[in-house]
Design a protein around this motif. Sequence first.
Motif, short mmCIF file in Angstrom:
data_model
loop_
_atom_site.label_atom_id
_atom_site.label_comp_id
_atom_site.label_asym_id
_atom_site.label_seq_id
_atom_site.Cartn_x
_atom_site.Cartn_y
_atom_site.Cartn_z
N PRO A 163 0.82 -1.21 0.00
CA PRO A 163 0.00 0.00 0.00
C PRO A 163 0.85 1.26 0.00
N ALA A 164 0.33 2.31 -0.60
CA ALA A 164 1.01 3.61 -0.54
C ALA A 164 1.17 4.02 0.91
N GLY A 165 2.35 4.54 1.24
CA GLY A 165 2.62 4.95 2.61
C GLY A 165 3.21 3.87 3.49
N VAL A 166 3.30 2.63 2.96
CA VAL A 166 3.86 1.50 3.72
C VAL A 166 5.31 1.27 3.29
N ARG A 167 6.14 0.91 4.26
CA ARG A 167 7.54 0.57 3.98
C ARG A 167 7.83 -0.77 4.63
N LEU A 168 8.34 -1.73 3.84
CA LEU A 168 8.62 -3.06 4.35
C LEU A 168 9.96 -3.10 5.08
N ASP A 169 10.01 -3.91 6.12
CA ASP A 169 11.25 -4.28 6.80
C ASP A 169 11.10 -5.75 7.18
N LEU A 170 11.87 -6.61 6.53
CA LEU A 170 11.78 -8.05 6.77
C LEU A 170 12.83 -8.54 7.76
N GLY A 171 13.38 -7.61 8.53
CA GLY A 171 14.45 -7.97 9.46
C GLY A 171 14.05 -9.00 10.49
N ALA A 172 12.77 -9.08 10.84
CA ALA A 172 12.33 -10.02 11.88
C ALA A 172 12.34 -11.46 11.40
N THR A 173 12.35 -11.69 10.08
CA THR A 173 12.24 -13.07 9.58
C THR A 173 13.27 -13.43 8.52
#
Length: 326
Positions: A163-173
């Motif tokens: 979604p617009a305004g969302v930034r992913l961070d996959l550091g937890a997995t």
Amino acid sequence: MPTLASPLPSPPSADLATARWTALGTTAVLRITRSSALIDARAIVEDELAAIDRACSRFRADSEIERVNASAGRFVTVSSLLLEALEVALRAARLTGGAVDPTLGEAIILAGYSRDFSELERPRSEPPAQARAPACRPIIRARRASGWKLIDIDHGSSRVRIPAGVRLDLGATAKALAADRAAAAARAATGASVLVSLGGDVATAGPAYGAGWAIHVTDDHRDGPEAPGQTITIAGGGLATSSITARRWLRAGRVMHHILDPETGEPVEPTWRTASVAASSCVDANIASTAALVQGESALAWLDELRLPARLVGVNGDVHAVAGWP
């Protein structure tokens, strides 16, 4: 479910070889039960870690995840590896009711974790009283919608839209996924039994080494076997330790850590300083250990209900073992 045992049994006579190096901003350890295969196995593990870095690192501008973040609101074609990593992250969010949320990328940046941990300003020392207090007081509030439920994955065309305004961070997995993939790949190529540890997140493949792989569980994976903690053995599967003590930095003169409360976007006010969990894979162990730090007191009953052996250390140093942890 891996079998856990303590204390450590006598080491068997086996052709065990070990390599240790720095990767993904942390310490990588490879153990293999065939010394002649160590060089080949290390090359395989390094290839897996490099692939995960290219796909999932938010600290390099050319990574796939940064391309997805820059295109929020639009579909982006991605590799099968990033699709797998994103599916793992979304599964973590579903299993934990959003406690492990891959859409906290903006919040973690606002908290000051905007570059590789080795480049952050870290506290020189921390008095015991501060360690028992909340890790930080609010500096910024990064509230966000529950964006993980709105992520679109088109498997047929290998496309992703956040979604617009969302930034992913996959550091937890992503690091745990890398450990699982690397151990499996090294096992498949060499036929030997393999253990891969990435910053204390441990994956195994193949029959257990002797009576089990010995692991020293402590607050910080960088500490040696003499550090306070507990040595256990696992017969297989994975083991992960999440901690608010290992990754801490200064933000506006205050000590911060990387475990965020999805409800506020701020570092959690800790009940536990460390959570260690054993599961059938490193990914599942890491999901549970991270969620435990977010959940606080309720983590004990949650882990026990799931029958996940776990060791939780409170901010006051009290140790709680559940679900058969030795």
